[in-house]
Each structure stands twice: as structure tokens, then as C-alpha cells.
Enzyme design. Structure first.
Site, mmCIF file in Angstrom:
data_model
loop_
_atom_site.group_PDB
_atom_site.id
_atom_site.type_symbol
_atom_site.label_atom_id
_atom_site.label_comp_id
_atom_site.label_asym_id
_atom_site.label_seq_id
_atom_site.Cartn_x
_atom_site.Cartn_y
_atom_site.Cartn_z
ATOM 1 C CB THR A 97 22.310 20.128 -10.241
ATOM 2 O OG1 THR A 97 23.299 19.739 -10.880
ATOM 3 C CG2 THR A 97 22.249 19.287 -8.915
ATOM 4 C CG ASP A 98 23.962 18.335 -14.824
ATOM 5 O OD1 ASP A 98 24.462 18.468 -14.066
ATOM 6 O OD2 ASP A 98 24.627 18.441 -16.153
ATOM 7 C CD GLU A 99 27.200 17.899 -9.700
ATOM 8 O OE1 GLU A 99 27.814 17.036 -9.211
ATOM 9 O OE2 GLU A 99 27.437 19.326 -9.775
ATOM 10 C CE1 TYR A 115 24.343 20.922 -5.276
ATOM 11 C CE2 TYR A 115 25.650 19.882 -6.872
ATOM 12 C CZ TYR A 115 24.596 20.928 -6.505
ATOM 13 O OH TYR A 115 23.984 21.603 -7.557
ATOM 14 C CE LYS A 126 19.490 21.194 -5.828
ATOM 15 N NZ LYS A 126 18.705 22.361 -5.529
#
Length: 359
Positions: A132-134, A158, A162
Site C-alpha cells: 500500500t501507499d500508506e 496497519y 505493511k
């Protein structure tokens, strides 16, 4: 054959459906079937010999090792993850167990399997990790978009889990030579998305005449990627990507949350008018969530330059298809929303008065 982990979830299921529309290569689908895993997403594949489903956990090394030995997949595409920020704030342990420990166990079994392959099979094997870009953190309004070299700065349990999994995948390539690929995507939307996320939650609530909860001032910005575009990007990376590389996947659709909700409301006004008035009347601003990242933006230039991929859908075309799909499949939506999701909404309503599904 390829092995897809988390293939009963939103993106994983769309990937398998997309894969089998384009290819007769079989898919072994390993999914734990937690709250967001739903085999109804794959109902159209019932009786299709190209799809083999196994219920299980990527952290179950005995099971993973057995599946690898028995089916000898040429590639693994790892979607398996806990992926909802609000849930990670409420209960982070599941995210550490699945996203960090689970990925570690999957990598260990994959490494053992890969090292035992004949040289010709070793050379073509791939492990593609979907992220993810997060992991990159939050951007200011004038900051340049995330690139593959942006330092990691995760801000939620979260995204931290990741980021940890991304680091493990990278380490297994550099330490052991495992042929890995990583993709970091922006916010996905489209069919079969669990109705805790922003767009399906807004559609569901609006059709029920319920409030449309928006965190803070509604100006948190995300880049939006139609799920089938994401699937085509993953296929492209699996086929053409350079071993050890990361590819950012974005939709080139940077928009604030309130504009997303207004667009959904306008489409619902057109497709299913409410006698009580425009759906936008239901918009309700609620207390912001802790550590809410202000802006994500993806620079997807690398995957376009090096692999020739770009999204087919604009936001306008993708969101129209999405709203239409949910309205045409309300039985699926209602069935999903009547189970574990309802319990989760009750928890969130008790904490902050409402819940927004935006990542």
C-alpha cells in the site's frame, strides 16, 4: 499454476476473476476467510477446475509447505493482509500477526521451496507482494507524490505492519536471492469491496437513508485506483517486472473525500432518486480518527516508463461502474452487511458516533 493468497478478499477476488478471464492457467487460492474474505465473490467460478480454493492461514507453515510441494506454483501473489486502518487502531494485534508474522512464515516456506527447485524452475519463479501507499506516511498539500524511493513513515498500526512486511520481502531478496517483486498501490474501489470502506459504505448508507459520515473536514486527499486497473498492473509486474524492484500503482485521480462522497451522491440521484431529496443531504461530519493521514498521492511514472502500464479507467468512468454494480448487486451487499460488519459498525458508533470506511 499460480498461488494467490487472500484470494477471497476484495482485490484478491477481483484479481482471480480477471486472471481467469484472460488465461486458462489455474489458480490455487489460499484464504483464511476472516470477516472480509467472502467466497461469494468467486461464486461465478463454482465448478471451474481452474480455481482450487483452500481455506487456511499464510502463517500455517505446515499447510503452506504442503501446498507448495504438491502444486509447485510458478509464482505467488500475496494479497493476504488485514487492511483497514480503523480496525488496526481498535485492535492492532491481528495486523501484526497476519501482516508481519504471517508474511514472515510465508516467506520462509517460499524460500525453502524455491531453493529446492530445479535451476530452470528457480529462474522463472516469482514472489509478488502486494502492499500500500500508506507505508510512505502523509503528504502536505504541496508535497510531490510518493515515488518508490520515498522513505517509509507509517502512521497507523496497519501501515506500520505493511511497511514491516515490505522490509521483510526486500530482505529475503537481498539476503537469500528470493526473486521478489513489490507493488504499492493507492486506494482501490470497485465491485466486491467490503462495505466498511468509504465508497461502498456511502452507497449502502445512502440507499438506506442513513447518515453519510465524513471524518473531520472531509478534505483528506487520496489517489483512487479502479480495482481492475490494479489487477492489470499486478499481471504486468508479474510478467515484466525486474526482480527486487518496487512499483507504485496509482490511478492519477487525487481527490478529497468529500468530493468522492458528493460524486457518489450525484450518481445515486441519477440512478436511484430518493423521494426524500438529494442524497447529499445525508452527509454528516464526525470527529476525526486518531493520526488521520492528510494526503496520499502516487507517482506511477515508473511502472508506465519501464513496463508500459497505465490505468484504463478515469475516476468518472470507474465510479459510475462501481455505483451501478452495487445497485445491481444489493443482495450481495445486504448479505455482507448483515454479518460481522454490523457488529463492527456498532462498535464504531459507540466510540465516535459514526464510522468512515476511508483508508
Amino acid at each position: 499454476m499460480i498461488l494467490v493468497t487472500g484470494g477471497a478478499g476484495f482485490i484478491g477476488a477481483n484479481f482471480i476473476l480477471d486472471w481467469l478471464r484472460a488465461s486458462d492457467e489455474p489458480v490455487l487460492n489460499l484464504d483464511k476467510l476472516t470477516y472480509a474474505g467472502n467466497l461469494e465473490n468467486l461464486a461465478s467460478l463454482q465448478g471451474d477446475a481452474r480455481h482450487l480454493f483452500v481455506q487456511g492461514d499464510i502463517g500455517d507453515r505446515e499447510l503452506v509447505g504442503k501446498l507448495l510441494a504438491e502444486h509447485r506454483p510458478r509464482a505467488i501473489v500475496n494479497f493476504a493482509a488485514e487492511s483497514h486502518v480503523d480496525r488496526s487502531i481498535h485492535g492492532p494485534e491481528d495486523f501484526i500477526q497476519t501482516n508481519v508474522v504471517g508474511t514472515f512464515h510465508l516467506l520462509e516456506e517460499t524460500r525453502g521451496h524455491w531453493m529446492g527447485l530445479p535451476e530452470a524452475d528457480k529462474a522463472v519463479f516469482r514472489f509478488l507482494h502486494v502492499s500500500t501507499d500508506e507505508v510512505y506516511g502523509s503528504l502536505g498539500p504541496d508535497d510531490v507524490p510518493f515515488t518508490e524511493t520515498t522513505p517509509f513513515a507509517p502512521n497507523s498500526p496497519y501501515s506500520a505492519s505493511k511497511a514491516s512486511s515490505d522490509h521483510l520481502v526486500r530482505a529475503y531478496h537481498h539476503t537469500y536471492g528470493l526473486p521478489v517483486l513489490t507493488t504499492n498501490c493507492s486506494n482501490n474501489y470497485g465491485p466486491y469491496q467490503f462495505p466498511e470502506k468509504l465508497i461502498p459504505l456511502m452507497i449502502l448508507n445512502a440507499t438506506r437513508g442513513k447518515p453519510l459520515p465524513i471524518y473531520g473536514d472531509g478534505m483528506n486527499v487520496r489517489d483512487w485506483l479502479y480495482v481492475t486497473d490494479h489487477c492489470s498492473a499486478i499481471r504486468t509486474v508479474l510478467e515484466k517486472g525486474k526482480i527486487g524492484e518496487t512499483y507504485n500503482v496509482g490511478g492519477w485521480n487525487e481527490m478529497p473525500n468529500i468530493e468522492i462522497v458528493r460524486t457518489v451522491c450525484a450518481l445515486l440521484d441519477e440512478m436511484r432518486p430518493d423521494p426524500a431529496g438529494p442524497h447529499e443531504r445525508l452527509v454528516t461530519y464526525v470527529k476525526d480518527r486518531p493520526g488521520h493521514d492528510r494526503r496520499y498521492a502516487i507517482d506511477a511514472g515508473k511502472i508506465h516508463r519501464e513496463l508500459g502500464w497505465k490505468p484504463d479507467e478515469t475516476f468518472e468512468s470507474g465510479i459510475r461502474k462501481t455505483v451501478r454494480w452495487y445497485l445491481d448487486n444489493m443482495a450481495w451487499v445486504e448479505h455482507v452487511a448483515s454479518g460481522e460488519y454490523r457488529k463492527w459498525v456498532d462498535v464504531q458508533y459507540g466510540e465516535r458516533g459514526a464510522v468512515s470506511g476511508e483508508r
